[in-house]
Scaffold this active site. Structure first.
Site, PDB file in Angstrom:
ATOM      1  N   CYS A  88       6.263  -0.172   7.149  1.00  0.00           N
ATOM      2  CA  CYS A  88       5.853   0.984   6.356  1.00  0.00           C
ATOM      3  C   CYS A  88       7.047   1.428   5.509  1.00  0.00           C
ATOM      4  O   CYS A  88       8.175   1.494   6.019  1.00  0.00           O
ATOM      5  CB  CYS A  88       5.414   2.119   7.284  1.00  0.00           C
ATOM      6  SG  CYS A  88       4.838   3.585   6.418  1.00  0.00           S
ATOM      7  N   LEU A  89       6.787   1.737   4.256  1.00  0.00           N
ATOM      8  CA  LEU A  89       7.877   2.183   3.375  1.00  0.00           C
ATOM      9  C   LEU A  89       8.463   3.512   3.856  1.00  0.00           C
ATOM     10  O   LEU A  89       9.595   3.845   3.504  1.00  0.00           O
ATOM     11  CB  LEU A  89       7.373   2.309   1.932  1.00  0.00           C
ATOM     12  CG  LEU A  89       6.923   0.981   1.290  1.00  0.00           C
ATOM     13  CD1 LEU A  89       6.305   1.239  -0.077  1.00  0.00           C
ATOM     14  CD2 LEU A  89       8.073   0.000   1.194  1.00  0.00           C
ATOM     15  N   HIS A 111      -2.294   7.398   7.134  1.00  0.00           N
ATOM     16  CA  HIS A 111      -1.334   8.304   6.486  1.00  0.00           C
ATOM     17  C   HIS A 111      -2.008   9.603   6.032  1.00  0.00           C
ATOM     18  O   HIS A 111      -1.369  10.654   5.977  1.00  0.00           O
ATOM     19  CB  HIS A 111      -0.714   7.642   5.249  1.00  0.00           C
ATOM     20  CG  HIS A 111       0.431   6.721   5.545  1.00  0.00           C
ATOM     21  ND1 HIS A 111       1.606   7.152   6.120  1.00  0.00           N
ATOM     22  CD2 HIS A 111       0.591   5.393   5.317  1.00  0.00           C
ATOM     23  CE1 HIS A 111       2.437   6.114   6.227  1.00  0.00           C
ATOM     24  NE2 HIS A 111       1.844   5.040   5.760  1.00  0.00           N
ATOM     25  N   GLY A 136       0.849  -1.179   0.000  1.00  0.00           N
ATOM     26  CA  GLY A 136       0.000   0.000   0.000  1.00  0.00           C
ATOM     27  C   GLY A 136       0.883   1.227   0.000  1.00  0.00           C
ATOM     28  O   GLY A 136       2.059   1.161   0.400  1.00  0.00           O
ATOM     29  N   HIS A 159      -4.069   1.318   8.177  1.00  0.00           N
ATOM     30  CA  HIS A 159      -2.704   1.847   8.104  1.00  0.00           C
ATOM     31  C   HIS A 159      -2.602   2.908   7.009  1.00  0.00           C
ATOM     32  O   HIS A 159      -2.071   4.008   7.253  1.00  0.00           O
ATOM     33  CB  HIS A 159      -1.735   0.684   7.843  1.00  0.00           C
ATOM     34  CG  HIS A 159      -0.314   1.084   7.619  1.00  0.00           C
ATOM     35  ND1 HIS A 159       0.715   0.687   8.446  1.00  0.00           N
ATOM     36  CD2 HIS A 159       0.273   1.851   6.649  1.00  0.00           C
ATOM     37  CE1 HIS A 159       1.857   1.200   8.005  1.00  0.00           C
ATOM     38  NE2 HIS A 159       1.615   1.901   6.913  1.00  0.00           N
ATOM     39  N   GLU A 160      -3.125   2.596   5.815  1.00  0.00           N
ATOM     40  CA  GLU A 160      -3.009   3.557   4.704  1.00  0.00           C
ATOM     41  C   GLU A 160      -3.836   4.813   4.977  1.00  0.00           C
ATOM     42  O   GLU A 160      -3.398   5.927   4.702  1.00  0.00           O
ATOM     43  CB  GLU A 160      -3.429   2.908   3.386  1.00  0.00           C
ATOM     44  CG  GLU A 160      -2.554   1.749   2.932  1.00  0.00           C
ATOM     45  CD  GLU A 160      -1.067   2.064   2.932  1.00  0.00           C
ATOM     46  OE1 GLU A 160      -0.685   3.230   2.698  1.00  0.00           O
ATOM     47  OE2 GLU A 160      -0.276   1.135   3.195  1.00  0.00           O
ATOM     48  N   GLN A 203       2.872   9.975   1.312  1.00  0.00           N
ATOM     49  CA  GLN A 203       4.216   9.391   1.361  1.00  0.00           C
ATOM     50  C   GLN A 203       5.095   9.827   0.190  1.00  0.00           C
ATOM     51  O   GLN A 203       6.313   9.655   0.234  1.00  0.00           O
ATOM     52  CB  GLN A 203       4.135   7.859   1.409  1.00  0.00           C
ATOM     53  CG  GLN A 203       3.526   7.346   2.705  1.00  0.00           C
ATOM     54  CD  GLN A 203       3.408   5.842   2.704  1.00  0.00           C
ATOM     55  OE1 GLN A 203       2.420   5.302   2.255  1.00  0.00           O
ATOM     56  NE2 GLN A 203       4.429   5.151   3.193  1.00  0.00           N
TER      57      GLN A 203
END
Ligand code: NI
Length: 183
Positions: free
Chosen positions: A103-104, A149, A49, A145-146, A54
């Protein structure tokens, strides 16, 4: 279409509350280009995701796609490609479920987070089509989670027991189960 630089924890742009996409922008070339960049960037990093925040775009847009055999989350059930514009979450079952998240934007770390186990998500496709999903299990965690953000929240903010926070090598060695061990 291009692979964009992913902002890392500490960059202030990850902490902004993102703006909704205006109705007039549904279906626009700009929105489609943003979605293409999110998908390309997510694929390049083997993420499952990625939110617009981000890559430094303060809009309420995120993509989720769990591919078979994802190296970062090998136990995860595959999904199609989901493109979320202006998503809203309703909790259907608040019973907490725990997953180790990564997480990226927080590279090299995993942390255990408890979130509601069953939610409804109302969102729009990039062309403005209303969509509704009721994910549960790991996919419910991925959605939350997404969507976090979009409000400037990182999973690490939700790790309540810091003994359940680990670097990836230590996560693999001491915490991952056989089915969830990343390569
Ligand atoms: Ni993330």
């Amino acid at each position: 279409m291009s692979v964009r630089r992913i902002l890392r924890m500490g960059h202030p742009d990850l902490r902004r509350t993102c703006d909704p996409v205006a109705e007039a922008d549904f279906g626009s070339p700009g929105l489609h280009a943003l979605v293409d960049d999110l998908v390309d960037t997510m694929h390049a990093s083997e993420g499952l995701g990625l939110a617009a925040a981000q890559i430094g775009v303060p809009q309420r847009v995120a993509v989720i796609e769990i591919q078979p055999g994802n190296a970062r989350y090998p136990g995860a059930v595959p999904t199609g490609r989901l493109i979320l514009v202006n998503p809203e979450v309703t909790v259907l079952d608040p019973t907490p479920q725990c997953y180790w998240e990564g997480c990226l934007s927080v590279p090299g770390l995993r942390g255990e987070v408890a979130r509601p186990c069953h939610i409804a998500v109302d969102y729009y496709g990039p062309d403005g089509t209303p969509r509704h999903l009721e994910p549960e299990g790991f996919l419910a965690t991925v959605f939350q989670h997404e969507i976090d953000h979009l409000d400037g929240t990182l999973f690490i903010d939700r790790v309540t027991d810091t003994t359940r926070l680990a670097f990836l090598d230590e996560y693999r060695e001491y915490h991952a189960t056989a089915s969830s061990k990343p390569t």
